[in-house]
Design a protein around this motif. Sequence first.
Motif, PDB file in Angstrom:
ATOM      1  N   LEU A   1      49.205  68.605  15.149  1.00 23.09           N
ATOM      2  CA  LEU A   1      48.175  67.683  14.693  1.00 23.09           C
ATOM      3  C   LEU A   1      46.976  67.725  15.643  1.00 23.09           C
ATOM      4  O   LEU A   1      47.139  67.798  16.856  1.00 23.09           O
ATOM      5  CB  LEU A   1      48.734  66.255  14.640  1.00 23.09           C
ATOM      6  CG  LEU A   1      48.106  65.344  13.576  1.00 23.09           C
ATOM      7  CD1 LEU A   1      48.394  65.887  12.188  1.00 23.09           C
ATOM      8  CD2 LEU A   1      48.638  63.931  13.701  1.00 23.09           C
ATOM      9  N   GLY A   2      45.809  67.695  15.077  1.00 26.13           N
ATOM     10  CA  GLY A   2      44.593  67.860  15.865  1.00 26.13           C
ATOM     11  C   GLY A   2      44.004  69.239  15.650  1.00 26.13           C
ATOM     12  O   GLY A   2      42.790  69.406  15.594  1.00 26.13           O
ATOM     13  N   SER A   3      44.875  70.239  15.516  1.00 30.53           N
ATOM     14  CA  SER A   3      44.426  71.563  15.109  1.00 30.53           C
ATOM     15  C   SER A   3      44.522  71.699  13.598  1.00 30.53           C
ATOM     16  O   SER A   3      43.685  72.334  12.961  1.00 30.53           O
ATOM     17  CB  SER A   3      45.260  72.647  15.794  1.00 30.53           C
ATOM     18  OG  SER A   3      44.930  72.750  17.168  1.00 30.53           O
ATOM     19  N   VAL A   4      45.567  71.120  13.023  1.00 29.39           N
ATOM     20  CA  VAL A   4      45.696  71.024  11.561  1.00 29.39           C
ATOM     21  C   VAL A   4      46.011  69.578  11.224  1.00 29.39           C
ATOM     22  O   VAL A   4      46.862  68.957  11.864  1.00 29.39           O
ATOM     23  CB  VAL A   4      46.824  71.937  11.028  1.00 29.39           C
ATOM     24  CG1 VAL A   4      47.082  71.663   9.554  1.00 29.39           C
ATOM     25  CG2 VAL A   4      46.462  73.401  11.217  1.00 29.39           C
ATOM     26  N   GLY A   5      45.315  69.020  10.269  1.00 32.37           N
ATOM     27  CA  GLY A   5      45.561  67.660   9.816  1.00 32.37           C
ATOM     28  C   GLY A   5      45.190  67.540   8.354  1.00 32.37           C
ATOM     29  O   GLY A   5      44.706  68.501   7.737  1.00 32.37           O
ATOM     30  N   GLN A   6      45.389  66.364   7.799  1.00 28.44           N
ATOM     31  CA  GLN A   6      45.110  66.177   6.381  1.00 28.44           C
ATOM     32  C   GLN A   6      43.667  66.509   6.000  1.00 28.44           C
ATOM     33  O   GLN A   6      43.425  67.125   4.947  1.00 28.44           O
ATOM     34  CB  GLN A   6      45.463  64.751   5.951  1.00 28.44           C
ATOM     35  CG  GLN A   6      45.504  64.557   4.450  1.00 28.44           C
ATOM     36  CD  GLN A   6      46.535  65.445   3.785  1.00 28.44           C
ATOM     37  OE1 GLN A   6      47.700  65.433   4.149  1.00 28.44           O
ATOM     38  NE2 GLN A   6      46.106  66.230   2.793  1.00 28.44           N
ATOM     39  N   PRO A   7      42.657  66.139   6.806  1.00 26.17           N
ATOM     40  CA  PRO A   7      41.281  66.510   6.440  1.00 26.17           C
ATOM     41  C   PRO A   7      41.085  68.021   6.298  1.00 26.17           C
ATOM     42  O   PRO A   7      40.384  68.485   5.390  1.00 26.17           O
ATOM     43  CB  PRO A   7      40.444  65.937   7.588  1.00 26.17           C
ATOM     44  CG  PRO A   7      41.248  64.791   8.110  1.00 26.17           C
ATOM     45  CD  PRO A   7      42.672  65.253   7.993  1.00 26.17           C
ATOM     46  N   VAL A   8      41.705  68.807   7.189  1.00 22.44           N
ATOM     47  CA  VAL A   8      41.589  70.264   7.106  1.00 22.44           C
ATOM     48  C   VAL A   8      42.284  70.778   5.846  1.00 22.44           C
ATOM     49  O   VAL A   8      41.758  71.645   5.134  1.00 22.44           O
ATOM     50  CB  VAL A   8      42.200  70.925   8.362  1.00 22.44           C
ATOM     51  CG1 VAL A   8      42.241  72.450   8.206  1.00 22.44           C
ATOM     52  CG2 VAL A   8      41.402  70.557   9.595  1.00 22.44           C
ATOM     53  N   ILE A   9      43.463  70.243   5.556  1.00 23.06           N
ATOM     54  CA  ILE A   9      44.207  70.662   4.362  1.00 23.06           C
ATOM     55  C   ILE A   9      43.401  70.353   3.102  1.00 23.06           C
ATOM     56  O   ILE A   9      43.314  71.169   2.184  1.00 23.06           O
ATOM     57  CB  ILE A   9      45.578  69.970   4.326  1.00 23.06           C
ATOM     58  CG1 ILE A   9      46.422  70.429   5.526  1.00 23.06           C
ATOM     59  CG2 ILE A   9      46.309  70.262   3.015  1.00 23.06           C
ATOM     60  CD1 ILE A   9      47.616  69.556   5.804  1.00 23.06           C
ATOM     61  N   ASP A  10      42.783  69.172   3.061  1.00 23.61           N
ATOM     62  CA  ASP A  10      41.968  68.802   1.907  1.00 23.61           C
ATOM     63  C   ASP A  10      40.781  69.743   1.741  1.00 23.61           C
ATOM     64  O   ASP A  10      40.461  70.162   0.625  1.00 23.61           O
ATOM     65  CB  ASP A  10      41.462  67.357   2.065  1.00 23.61           C
ATOM     66  CG  ASP A  10      42.582  66.336   1.971  1.00 23.61           C
ATOM     67  OD1 ASP A  10      43.669  66.671   1.460  1.00 23.61           O
ATOM     68  OD2 ASP A  10      42.376  65.190   2.439  1.00 23.61           O
ATOM     69  N   ARG A  11      40.118  70.078   2.863  1.00 28.28           N
ATOM     70  CA  ARG A  11      38.932  70.937   2.802  1.00 28.28           C
ATOM     71  C   ARG A  11      39.269  72.352   2.351  1.00 28.28           C
ATOM     72  O   ARG A  11      38.420  73.047   1.787  1.00 28.28           O
ATOM     73  CB  ARG A  11      38.246  71.010   4.171  1.00 28.28           C
ATOM     74  CG  ARG A  11      37.483  69.783   4.578  1.00 28.28           C
ATOM     75  CD  ARG A  11      36.479  70.116   5.687  1.00 28.28           C
ATOM     76  NE  ARG A  11      37.104  70.737   6.836  1.00 28.28           N
ATOM     77  CZ  ARG A  11      37.568  70.073   7.893  1.00 28.28           C
ATOM     78  NH1 ARG A  11      37.499  68.746   7.918  1.00 28.28           N
ATOM     79  NH2 ARG A  11      38.108  70.704   8.908  1.00 28.28           N
ATOM     80  N   THR A  12      40.502  72.788   2.618  1.00 31.28           N
ATOM     81  CA  THR A  12      40.853  74.181   2.336  1.00 31.28           C
ATOM     82  C   THR A  12      41.661  74.348   1.058  1.00 31.28           C
ATOM     83  O   THR A  12      42.283  75.388   0.848  1.00 31.28           O
ATOM     84  CB  THR A  12      41.639  74.778   3.522  1.00 31.28           C
ATOM     85  OG1 THR A  12      42.778  73.949   3.812  1.00 31.28           O
ATOM     86  CG2 THR A  12      40.766  74.891   4.750  1.00 31.28           C
ATOM     87  N   GLY A  13      41.655  73.328   0.203  1.00 32.57           N
ATOM     88  CA  GLY A  13      42.246  73.501  -1.122  1.00 32.57           C
ATOM     89  C   GLY A  13      43.428  72.636  -1.455  1.00 32.57           C
ATOM     90  O   GLY A  13      44.023  72.797  -2.525  1.00 32.57           O
ATOM     91  N   GLY A  14      43.800  71.697  -0.586  1.00 34.75           N
ATOM     92  CA  GLY A  14      44.903  70.796  -0.903  1.00 34.75           C
ATOM     93  C   GLY A  14      46.189  71.549  -1.157  1.00 34.75           C
ATOM     94  O   GLY A  14      46.672  72.305  -0.306  1.00 34.75           O
ATOM     95  N   ALA A  15      46.758  71.375  -2.349  1.00 42.02           N
ATOM     96  CA  ALA A  15      48.014  72.047  -2.687  1.00 42.02           C
ATOM     97  C   ALA A  15      47.858  73.556  -2.736  1.00 42.02           C
ATOM     98  O   ALA A  15      48.849  74.294  -2.664  1.00 42.02           O
ATOM     99  CB  ALA A  15      48.539  71.521  -4.022  1.00 42.02           C
ATOM    100  N   HIS A  16      46.615  74.044  -2.890  1.00 42.36           N
ATOM    101  CA  HIS A  16      46.358  75.482  -2.912  1.00 42.36           C
ATOM    102  C   HIS A  16      45.837  75.976  -1.567  1.00 42.36           C
ATOM    103  O   HIS A  16      45.350  77.097  -1.455  1.00 42.36           O
ATOM    104  CB  HIS A  16      45.354  75.815  -4.010  1.00 42.36           C
ATOM    105  CG  HIS A  16      45.832  75.415  -5.375  1.00 42.36           C
ATOM    106  ND1 HIS A  16      46.831  76.083  -6.045  1.00 42.36           N
ATOM    107  CD2 HIS A  16      45.472  74.380  -6.186  1.00 42.36           C
ATOM    108  CE1 HIS A  16      47.064  75.500  -7.206  1.00 42.36           C
ATOM    109  NE2 HIS A  16      46.253  74.470  -7.319  1.00 42.36           N
ATOM    110  N   SER A  17      45.937  75.137  -0.550  1.00 41.07           N
ATOM    111  CA  SER A  17      45.494  75.497   0.793  1.00 41.07           C
ATOM    112  C   SER A  17      46.410  76.549   1.398  1.00 41.07           C
ATOM    113  O   SER A  17      47.602  76.605   1.083  1.00 41.07           O
ATOM    114  CB  SER A  17      45.509  74.247   1.682  1.00 41.07           C
ATOM    115  OG  SER A  17      45.439  74.596   3.053  1.00 41.07           O
ATOM    116  N   PRO A  18      45.884  77.402   2.275  1.00 38.90           N
ATOM    117  CA  PRO A  18      46.750  78.343   2.996  1.00 38.90           C
ATOM    118  C   PRO A  18      47.759  77.630   3.889  1.00 38.90           C
ATOM    119  O   PRO A  18      48.711  78.252   4.356  1.00 38.90           O
ATOM    120  CB  PRO A  18      45.768  79.176   3.825  1.00 38.90           C
ATOM    121  CG  PRO A  18      44.503  78.408   3.851  1.00 38.90           C
ATOM    122  CD  PRO A  18      44.457  77.623   2.586  1.00 38.90           C
TER     123      PRO A  18
END
Length: 392
Positions: free
Chosen positions: A238-255
Amino acid sequence: MTWAPDQTRATNMPGMPAMAQTFARWVNAQGGIDGHELRVLTCNEQNSAAGAAACARRAVRENAVAVVGSYSQNGRAFMAPLEAAGIPYIGGYGLTEDEFTSPLSYPVNGGQASLLAGHGMQLAEACRRVSLVRPDTLAGDKLPSLLNSGLRKASHRSAVDIPAVEDAAEYSRQAARARERAGAEDGCVTAVLGERTQTFFDSFRRLPGNGGSGSGDGRNGANGGRENGDPVRISSVLGSVGQPVIDRTGGAHSPFEGAYVTGWYPEATHKSWEPMRKVIREHAFADNRVDPADAGVQTTWIAYTVLKTVIESLDSDRISSVQITHALDRGARIDTGGLTPPLRWKYEDLLAAPGFPRIVNQAVTFQVVRDGRLVAQKPGFVDVGTAVLTAP
């Protein structure tokens, strides 16, 4: 005062000062803290030693009673001025050893030490070999031994250490090496690059054979982050990857779908965060910097909860940095409503780990990205104190 870097080429944390201001609006709307108006000063730390020192000198100049919920990789630059003035440092983000050695520092989490040691424990259950991509900085140099302490706790081999420039525009060379060294059989690639972690995994998914952006197949949550069938799992903290990053990169389709993530606190949807979410809804005034799922915002909320509790316990007409420090040293016990174990900084509460003697919160949470949301991989907190104690 609350400081954090903003508008720099490396990691930025504008939500931390914004959360501090939101907290102040909330308590002042209710008459202050035990009748005292809370005035918050903010400062751009600029991700530099000079910037951190300048913020600390300003805190001294403006008679701040505490520095609260702040982010800096430059502990040596800011702790010396604070110590000279007797100003406590409450709930820093936990990036530097100085935050866990200074007698005037009161950390609310176990910092990078607990995250990396915990992440090693999390990965040891699923990964045959691990590659660690981390910043080629003084702070980054500490990360491999911490991750390895968690891996060794499960009798796992050490991770492959891959240093990388913190503010690079792409990481294809490091990504290729990380995937190769992790191996195709249950290998794991973990990146801890702060804000540039997203950039790294963008380079990673573009490697030949990865098939573009990972979309997940519904099984990734159990398998630990496999991109379009690539046998290499991905992970971070956490801090390197978090929910805001996941949302920005596609949510359920995120890498990041299926990735393992180690955090300090419960997942952002946990009921324990509702008081903070309510304050943000009512007092952030649509400030999009204040994201309740951001680890920096969460740390700042907890740090100001400590300050509020201590000031209320003083029952004094005048509040000074000396009073706050004495109350914390005498064993003021802080209940954070389930966001952390109860916090207290008496001598017997300190972990006394080499390099991190001021850790009092030895807990982390194991999370995983499922359907675009960070959720608990296992319920409750995991104690990583013994792993941190054995780190070189």
